[in-house]
Design a protein around this motif. Structure first.
Motif, PDB file in Angstrom:
ATOM      1  N   VAL A   1       0.852  -1.188   0.000  1.00 29.79           N
ATOM      2  CA  VAL A   1       0.000   0.000   0.000  1.00 29.79           C
ATOM      3  C   VAL A   1       0.888   1.238   0.000  1.00 29.79           C
ATOM      4  N   ARG A   2       0.571   2.190  -0.859  1.00 27.32           N
ATOM      5  CA  ARG A   2       1.323   3.440  -0.953  1.00 27.32           C
ATOM      6  C   ARG A   2       0.367   4.628  -0.812  1.00 27.32           C
ATOM      7  N   THR A   3       0.907   5.766  -0.391  1.00 32.83           N
ATOM      8  CA  THR A   3       0.135   7.017  -0.378  1.00 32.83           C
ATOM      9  C   THR A   3       0.960   8.087  -1.072  1.00 32.83           C
ATOM     10  N   PHE A   4       0.260   9.034  -1.720  1.00 35.62           N
ATOM     11  CA  PHE A   4       0.931  10.121  -2.432  1.00 35.62           C
ATOM     12  C   PHE A   4       0.092  11.377  -2.294  1.00 35.62           C
ATOM     13  N   THR A   5       0.746  12.489  -1.946  1.00 38.10           N
ATOM     14  CA  THR A   5       0.075  13.784  -1.835  1.00 38.10           C
ATOM     15  C   THR A   5       0.593  14.696  -2.934  1.00 38.10           C
ATOM     16  N   ASP A   6      -0.326  15.198  -3.791  1.00 41.10           N
ATOM     17  CA  ASP A   6       0.105  16.028  -4.915  1.00 41.10           C
ATOM     18  C   ASP A   6       0.280  17.481  -4.503  1.00 41.10           C
ATOM     19  N   ASN A   7       0.571  18.356  -5.487  1.00 42.27           N
ATOM     20  CA  ASN A   7       0.860  19.755  -5.199  1.00 42.27           C
ATOM     21  C   ASN A   7      -0.333  20.525  -4.628  1.00 42.27           C
ATOM     22  N   THR A   8      -1.547  19.994  -4.858  1.00 40.02           N
ATOM     23  CA  THR A   8      -2.747  20.667  -4.337  1.00 40.02           C
ATOM     24  C   THR A   8      -3.104  20.212  -2.931  1.00 40.02           C
ATOM     25  N   GLY A   9      -2.340  19.247  -2.417  1.00 43.61           N
ATOM     26  CA  GLY A   9      -2.624  18.735  -1.081  1.00 43.61           C
ATOM     27  C   GLY A   9      -3.550  17.534  -1.068  1.00 43.61           C
ATOM     28  N   THR A  10      -3.985  17.071  -2.245  1.00 34.07           N
ATOM     29  CA  THR A  10      -4.851  15.895  -2.341  1.00 34.07           C
ATOM     30  C   THR A  10      -4.025  14.632  -2.141  1.00 34.07           C
ATOM     31  N   THR A  11      -4.507  13.736  -1.270  1.00 36.71           N
ATOM     32  CA  THR A  11      -3.797  12.492  -0.975  1.00 36.71           C
ATOM     33  C   THR A  11      -4.450  11.320  -1.695  1.00 36.71           C
ATOM     34  N   PHE A  12      -3.634  10.538  -2.389  1.00 36.59           N
ATOM     35  CA  PHE A  12      -4.106   9.350  -3.097  1.00 36.59           C
ATOM     36  C   PHE A  12      -3.565   8.108  -2.388  1.00 36.59           C
ATOM     37  N   GLU A  13      -4.354   7.069  -2.359  1.00 31.46           N
ATOM     38  CA  GLU A  13      -3.903   5.790  -1.813  1.00 31.46           C
ATOM     39  C   GLU A  13      -4.004   4.736  -2.900  1.00 31.46           C
ATOM     40  N   TYR A  14      -2.967   3.964  -3.078  1.00 29.68           N
ATOM     41  CA  TYR A  14      -2.953   2.938  -4.115  1.00 29.68           C
ATOM     42  C   TYR A  14      -2.125   1.758  -3.638  1.00 29.68           C
ATOM     43  N   GLY A  15      -2.222   0.653  -4.363  1.00 30.60           N
ATOM     44  CA  GLY A  15      -1.474  -0.519  -3.944  1.00 30.60           C
ATOM     45  C   GLY A  15      -1.521  -1.627  -4.977  1.00 30.60           C
ATOM     46  N   PHE A  16      -0.728  -2.671  -4.764  1.00 33.03           N
ATOM     47  CA  PHE A  16      -0.653  -3.760  -5.722  1.00 33.03           C
ATOM     48  C   PHE A  16      -0.053  -4.995  -5.076  1.00 33.03           C
ATOM     49  N   ASN A  17      -0.309  -6.142  -5.713  1.00 31.48           N
ATOM     50  CA  ASN A  17       0.304  -7.401  -5.310  1.00 31.48           C
ATOM     51  C   ASN A  17       1.710  -7.460  -5.911  1.00 31.48           C
ATOM     52  N   PRO A  18       2.752  -7.637  -5.110  1.00 33.15           N
ATOM     53  CA  PRO A  18       4.119  -7.584  -5.647  1.00 33.15           C
ATOM     54  C   PRO A  18       4.409  -8.647  -6.702  1.00 33.15           C
ATOM     55  N   ILE A  19       3.864  -9.848  -6.543  1.00 33.00           N
ATOM     56  CA  ILE A  19       4.108 -10.910  -7.518  1.00 33.00           C
ATOM     57  C   ILE A  19       3.486 -10.542  -8.868  1.00 33.00           C
ATOM     58  N   ALA A  20       2.238 -10.026  -8.825  1.00 35.93           N
ATOM     59  CA  ALA A  20       1.570  -9.592 -10.058  1.00 35.93           C
ATOM     60  C   ALA A  20       2.352  -8.454 -10.702  1.00 35.93           C
ATOM     61  N   GLY A  21       2.869  -7.530  -9.881  1.00 42.92           N
ATOM     62  CA  GLY A  21       3.643  -6.407 -10.397  1.00 42.92           C
ATOM     63  C   GLY A  21       4.900  -6.860 -11.117  1.00 42.92           C
ATOM     64  N   ILE A  22       5.608  -7.852 -10.549  1.00 37.13           N
ATOM     65  CA  ILE A  22       6.844  -8.348 -11.155  1.00 37.13           C
ATOM     66  C   ILE A  22       6.546  -9.084 -12.459  1.00 37.13           C
ATOM     67  N   LEU A  23       5.480  -9.899 -12.467  1.00 41.78           N
ATOM     68  CA  LEU A  23       5.123 -10.659 -13.669  1.00 41.78           C
ATOM     69  C   LEU A  23       4.717  -9.730 -14.814  1.00 41.78           C
ATOM     70  N   ILE A  24       3.893  -8.731 -14.501  1.00 40.45           N
ATOM     71  CA  ILE A  24       3.452  -7.787 -15.538  1.00 40.45           C
ATOM     72  C   ILE A  24       4.638  -6.981 -16.065  1.00 40.45           C
ATOM     73  N   SER A  25       5.513  -6.565 -15.167  1.00 40.67           N
ATOM     74  CA  SER A  25       6.670  -5.777 -15.597  1.00 40.67           C
ATOM     75  C   SER A  25       7.639  -6.620 -16.423  1.00 40.67           C
ATOM     76  N   PHE A  26       7.691  -7.943 -16.183  1.00 45.41           N
ATOM     77  CA  PHE A  26       8.535  -8.827 -17.004  1.00 45.41           C
ATOM     78  C   PHE A  26       8.039  -8.826 -18.450  1.00 45.41           C
ATOM     79  N   VAL A  27       6.712  -8.953 -18.619  1.00 50.58           N
ATOM     80  CA  VAL A  27       6.122  -8.941 -19.963  1.00 50.58           C
ATOM     81  C   VAL A  27       6.386  -7.595 -20.640  1.00 50.58           C
ATOM     82  N   VAL A  28       6.212  -6.507 -19.880  1.00 51.87           N
ATOM     83  CA  VAL A  28       6.447  -5.166 -20.420  1.00 51.87           C
ATOM     84  C   VAL A  28       7.915  -5.001 -20.828  1.00 51.87           C
ATOM     85  N   GLY A  29       8.835  -5.468 -19.972  1.00 50.72           N
ATOM     86  CA  GLY A  29      10.261  -5.390 -20.278  1.00 50.72           C
ATOM     87  C   GLY A  29      10.624  -6.205 -21.508  1.00 50.72           C
TER      88      GLY A  29
END
Length: 273
Positions: free
Chosen positions: A138-166
């Motif tokens: 899980v990650r959080t990010f606050t932009d220049n306007t002060g709005t906070t976003f929360e996002y996240g991902f499964n690390p295994i899915a992230g590595i597999l998808i990035s392998f295909v992209v690479g």
């Protein structure tokens, strides 16, 4: 005159690439293949176009990353995790390129470009897939306007998808951002600006890895590469500037139209050229 055209090509491709996270190779590769058919330019094989493009993108990725770092929009931890997949994938893709002749490369690359244009058309209409906080990072990010976003991902899915992209990046020399940015936004819930900045951060080391393979295979035209690099470096900074100040909708529409035309032309050449 040839050098001026290459500098302008590098600048235009890098500006568009940095603006929406594509990396610029999706413009450089077909442009080099076309220039290779003109009087005054050396003949360029698909392998040399891909290798030269990837070498140039080292500098696009580095320049963009340094600029995005100032805006604090790069998710370094996620980017490094994705590199576990995209690094080996890009090396494997670079080796696979050797088995493609010009006609096969044109057909596959043309289809890939049209796929990218479809993704660009749909990405603003699709909603991100909801994620479960207990199922991954899980990650959080606050932009220049002060709005906070929360996002996240499964690390295994992230590595597999990035392998295909690479892997696709190594084959076609496009940097991978054309697929990784939509994946980060739609599947991993990344805020768009963070997805673009993190994509450019990933393009730098993955381009280094795949470029080493292409250099070893003799697939880099050094004169063209060194002509493209100054434009790519300056263009990347222009793209970052526009990304932080403008809505990229108009640019995306223009790029999408260009990609469809180029993709259809490449497929036609592959079958009938």
């Amino acid at each position: 005159m040839e050098w001026v055209l290459l500098v302008l090509l590098g600048m235009a491709a890098s500006s568009l690439g940095s603006l929406i996270g594509l990396g610029g190779g999706i413009i450089v590769v077909p442009a080099l293949l076309y220039l290779g058919t003109l009087h005054g330019f050396d003949h360029i094989t698909p392998q040399v176009a891909v290798g030269t493009s990837l070498f140039t993108m080292i500098f696009t990725g580095l320049s963009s990353t340094l600029s995005y770092m100032k805006h604090k929009t790069v998710d370094y931890k996620s980017g490094l995790l994705f590199l576990i997949g995209s690094g080996p994938g890009s090396i494997l893709g670079a080796w696979v390129t050797e088995s493609l002749n010009l006609k096969s490369f044109n057909i596959f690359f043309g289809l890939f470009i049209i796929l990218v244009s479809i993704i660009l058309t749909l990405k603003n209409k699709l909603k991100p897939i909801p994620y479960r906080k207990d199922k991954g990072i899980v990650r959080t990010f606050t932009d220049n306007t002060g709005t906070t976003f929360e996002y996240g991902f499964n690390p295994i899915a992230g590595i597999l998808i990035s392998f295909v992209v690479g892997f696709l990046s190594g084959i076609f020399g496009v940097g991978g951002g054309s697929l990784m940015v939509p994946a980060m936004i739609l599947i991993f819930f990344f805020p768009p600006h963070v997805a673009v900045a993190t994509s450019m951060f990933m393009i730098f080391p993955s381009s280094v890895l795949s470029s080493i393979t292409h250099v070893a295979l003799g697939n880099v035209n050094w004169l063209y590469a060194f002509a493209l690099i100054p434009g790519a470096w300056m263009g990347a900074k222009v793209g970052v500037y526009l990304n932080t100040r403008l809505k990229s909708k108009t640019i995306v529409i223009l790029l999408r139209t260009i990609l469809v035309i180029v993709g259809v032309r490449l497929i036609y050449q592959g079958f009938f050229g």
